[in-house]
Design a protein around this motif. Structure first.
Motif, PDB file in Angstrom:
ATOM      1  N   ALA A   1      63.632 103.346  93.946  1.00 26.07           N
ATOM      2  CA  ALA A   1      63.187 104.238  92.871  1.00 26.07           C
ATOM      3  C   ALA A   1      61.863 104.895  93.237  1.00 26.07           C
ATOM      4  CB  ALA A   1      63.063 103.454  91.568  1.00 26.07           C
ATOM      5  N   GLY A   2      60.989 104.152  93.948  1.00 24.30           N
ATOM      6  CA  GLY A   2      59.713 104.722  94.388  1.00 24.30           C
ATOM      7  C   GLY A   2      59.895 105.835  95.399  1.00 24.30           C
ATOM      8  N   ASP A   3      60.843 105.680  96.333  1.00 22.11           N
ATOM      9  CA  ASP A   3      61.137 106.734  97.307  1.00 22.11           C
ATOM     10  C   ASP A   3      61.585 108.011  96.594  1.00 22.11           C
ATOM     11  OD1 ASP A   3      60.676 105.076  99.545  1.00 22.11           O
ATOM     12  OD2 ASP A   3      62.756 104.404  99.587  1.00 22.11           O
ATOM     13  N   VAL A   4      62.487 107.844  95.641  1.00 20.91           N
ATOM     14  CA  VAL A   4      63.028 108.999  94.911  1.00 20.91           C
ATOM     15  C   VAL A   4      61.923 109.694  94.121  1.00 20.91           C
ATOM     16  CG1 VAL A   4      64.604 109.721  93.067  1.00 20.91           C
ATOM     17  CG2 VAL A   4      65.356 108.051  94.789  1.00 20.91           C
ATOM     18  N   LEU A   5      61.121 108.910  93.407  1.00 23.85           N
ATOM     19  CA  LEU A   5      60.052 109.501  92.600  1.00 23.85           C
ATOM     20  C   LEU A   5      59.051 110.237  93.478  1.00 23.85           C
ATOM     21  CD1 LEU A   5      58.678 109.907  89.889  1.00 23.85           C
ATOM     22  CD2 LEU A   5      57.579 107.667  90.173  1.00 23.85           C
ATOM     23  N   ALA A   6      58.665 109.648  94.604  1.00 21.83           N
ATOM     24  CA  ALA A   6      57.706 110.301  95.506  1.00 21.83           C
ATOM     25  C   ALA A   6      58.248 111.638  96.000  1.00 21.83           C
ATOM     26  CB  ALA A   6      57.395 109.383  96.683  1.00 21.83           C
ATOM     27  N   THR A   7      59.539 111.681  96.324  1.00 22.67           N
ATOM     28  CA  THR A   7      60.151 112.924  96.797  1.00 22.67           C
ATOM     29  C   THR A   7      60.184 113.960  95.687  1.00 22.67           C
ATOM     30  OG1 THR A   7      61.540 111.577  98.261  1.00 22.67           O
ATOM     31  CG2 THR A   7      62.142 113.891  98.000  1.00 22.67           C
ATOM     32  N   GLN A   8      60.490 113.524  94.471  1.00 23.22           N
ATOM     33  CA  GLN A   8      60.514 114.452  93.330  1.00 23.22           C
ATOM     34  C   GLN A   8      59.125 115.008  93.035  1.00 23.22           C
ATOM     35  OE1 GLN A   8      62.212 111.759  90.478  1.00 23.22           O
ATOM     36  NE2 GLN A   8      64.309 112.454  90.854  1.00 23.22           N
ATOM     37  N   ILE A   9      58.104 114.195  93.250  1.00 21.63           N
ATOM     38  CA  ILE A   9      56.732 114.657  92.999  1.00 21.63           C
ATOM     39  C   ILE A   9      56.285 115.661  94.065  1.00 21.63           C
ATOM     40  CG2 ILE A   9      54.309 113.924  92.965  1.00 21.63           C
ATOM     41  CD1 ILE A   9      55.283 111.305  91.654  1.00 21.63           C
TER      42      ILE A   9
END
Length: 257
Positions: free
Chosen positions: A245-253
């Motif tokens: 979930a952290g990987d996905v959120l970082a990419t979205q940011i």
């Protein structure tokens, strides 16, 4: 003793045998070290970003930092000049993400060219890694594989060293272009397919501006975990099991739609 499902990226040489811990981030031997008058200044800049001085190696026309991240010396010198102008000698705090990411000019279709010498099992991993990044929802990020090097932004090619790195990549440049290359070490051709996929997904993460989540370099991305044991951007190889979930959120940011 390490668990069988978590293979660390560092390798250790003993006097009698090689224990391979599957490293995408390695301690490179300091050979062909560049003789540059301003290496001390460049080192100061890199340490100001949170890089460990012990993991900065000047090698010919490039610098290797944190074991699998590459920068050309001209690019590094340009960054140092901007740093000096902007900060006028003021000490910098440790940061958590790369200064530069891929600009909107390129980030919807980052084009990768795969050298003819890259074997089919690594080609499968590269295509899988491209698919992984393209599947992250809620971002403008896109990648593709092209057949012409002149039409590409990033070249994927084979190296061959009896050394303890699996692959290494350049970070995005100050002009907003993605990292120019990913080099794969043929010494690790026997790596399991799901670990190849993890390693290449990790290296493509560097080309779009991600640093290691378990180290202190780069600018911290607010709202994301500061530690994430299964993140693809940790400096060890796992069998691929999807982004956290952290990987996905970082990419979205970094690359919002």
């Amino acid at each position: 003793m390490r668990s069988p499902e978590k293979t660390h990226l560092y390798s250790v040489l003993s006097l009698t045998f090689l224990i391979v811990l599957f490293s995408a981030c390695s301690k490179e031997e300091k050979k062909d070290v560049v003789a540059a008058d301003n290496t001390e200044e460049m080192t100061s800049y890199l340490t100001s970003l949170g890089f460990d001085k012990q993991h900065i190696v000047f090698d010919k026309d490039r610098v290797i930092v944190e074991l699998d991240i590459l920068m050309t010396l001209p690019e590094l010198k340009q960054r140092v000049a901007v740093w000096k102008k902007d900060n006028s000698g003021v000490p910098q705090t440790e940061q958590r993400r790369n200064t530069y990411i891929v600009s909107n000019t390129y980030n919807t279709n980052i084009k990768l060219y795969i050298d003819a010498a890259v074997p089919s099992n690594w080609r499968t991993a590269i295509q899988g890694a491209v698919n992984n990044w393209n599947a992250v929802n809620g971002t403008r990020l896109g990648m593709s594989i092209v057949t012409s090097q002149s039409d590409s932004h990033c070249r994927v090619f084979m190296g061959n060293e009896t050394a303890n790195w699996i692959a290494r990549a350049y970070l995005p440049a100050s002009n907003g272009r993605p990292g120019v290359s990913v080099e794969i070490n043929a010494y690790y051709n026997s790596l399991a397919a799901n670990q190849k996929l993890f390693a290449i997904t990790h290296e493509l993460g560097h080309t779009i501006g991600f640093h290691h989540t378990n180290q202190t370099s780069g600018t911290y991305i607010p709202g994301t975990p500061q530690t994430d044991a299964n993140s693809v951007m940790n400096s060890f190889v796992l069998p691929w099991n999807g982004f956290t979930a952290g990987d996905v959120l970082a990419t979205q940011i970094l690359y919002p739609q």
